[in-house]
Design an enzyme around this catalytic site. Structure first.
Site, mmCIF file in Angstrom:
data_model
loop_
_atom_site.group_PDB
_atom_site.id
_atom_site.type_symbol
_atom_site.label_atom_id
_atom_site.label_comp_id
_atom_site.label_asym_id
_atom_site.label_seq_id
_atom_site.Cartn_x
_atom_site.Cartn_y
_atom_site.Cartn_z
ATOM 1 N N HIS A 58 0.854 -1.191 0.000
ATOM 2 C CA HIS A 58 0.000 0.000 0.000
ATOM 3 C C HIS A 58 0.889 1.240 0.000
ATOM 4 O O HIS A 58 2.088 1.151 0.288
ATOM 5 C CB HIS A 58 -0.918 0.027 1.238
ATOM 6 C CG HIS A 58 -0.164 0.080 2.533
ATOM 7 N ND1 HIS A 58 0.208 -1.054 3.221
ATOM 8 C CD2 HIS A 58 0.307 1.123 3.254
ATOM 9 C CE1 HIS A 58 0.873 -0.717 4.312
ATOM 10 N NE2 HIS A 58 0.959 0.603 4.354
ATOM 11 N N HIS A 145 6.309 6.110 -1.031
ATOM 12 C CA HIS A 145 7.020 4.941 -1.535
ATOM 13 C C HIS A 145 6.236 3.687 -1.170
ATOM 14 O O HIS A 145 5.255 3.753 -0.413
ATOM 15 C CB HIS A 145 8.431 4.868 -0.940
ATOM 16 C CG HIS A 145 8.426 4.670 0.548
ATOM 17 N ND1 HIS A 145 8.282 5.722 1.431
ATOM 18 C CD2 HIS A 145 8.528 3.547 1.310
ATOM 19 C CE1 HIS A 145 8.293 5.254 2.669
ATOM 20 N NE2 HIS A 145 8.433 3.937 2.625
#
Length: 203
Positions: A58, A145
């Site tokens: 995620h 990220h």
């Protein structure tokens, strides 16, 4: 803004439950499969890394930590106010690396590209809306990220670093971000269990 999907939270009457919460963007299945292939290539280097499971990929927007369950509706409303000013946008995978960039790596990550300026603006708006509810502002700039793994022992890392250089050019998948999600993380001896409590669509 579309309708918000909120999962009911059941607790004992008269008791305040605390939930470990964060807000994130989900990834499509095809992109998850591409990340798993990269993990497999890096795993073959023999580096001792705790790899993130496929279903746990995620993009974190905000980690809320231990939060009283009575705040969930206020959080979801804040997410809704934030999403009003944003329509769907595109992100893509871009690059691969470790953190810190020099020295012994603590995190293996995949970078993000595409309409990242919209992502940064969305996260900034969310940060301000949640601050109104008492959540502290982050002390450092937001760096989006995807975490792929965390090295557990700092032995010989050169093969891992070399393979990361080879694999970074393979990440090109693009996807459309249409919603943000409030997620509960329940810690267990076998690892965390993620439960999506609410889905808030972008305008």
């Amino acid at each position: 803004m579309g309708s918000v999907e909120l999962t009911c939270i059941k607790g004992r009457q008269g008791f305040m439950n605390k939930l470990r919460l964060f807000i994130a963007i989900h990834l499509p299945d095809g992109l998850k499969e591409q990340l798993v292939k990269v993990q497999d290539a890096l795993r073959h280097t023999g580096a001792d890394v705790k790899w993130v499971a496929r279903d746990y990929f995620h993009v974190t927007l905000k980690f809320l930590g231990e939060t009283p369950d009575c705040q969930v509706r206020d959080i979801v409303q804040a997410m809704g106010r934030c999403c009003i000013g944003f329509s769907s946008f595109k992100l893509n995978l871009s690059g691969l690396g470790t953190f810190p960039p020099r020295g012994k790596p603590r995190v293996v990550w995949a970078g993000l590209g595409g309409e990242k300026d919209i992502l940064l603006a969305l996260q900034g708006s969310l940060e301000q809306e949640l601050h109104k509810l008492g959540f502290p502002l982050e002390g450092r700039p937001y760096s989006p990220h995807l975490t792929l793994g965390r090295p557990r022992q700092f032995g010989e890392m050169d093969p891992l670093v070399r393979e990361i250089e080879k694999q970074k050019q393979t990440l090109r998948e693009e996807w459309q971000v249409t919603a943000i999600h409030l997620i509960q993380s329940t810690l267990t001896p076998q690892g965390p269990i993620y439960t999506t409590l609410a889905t808030v669509p972008l305008s």
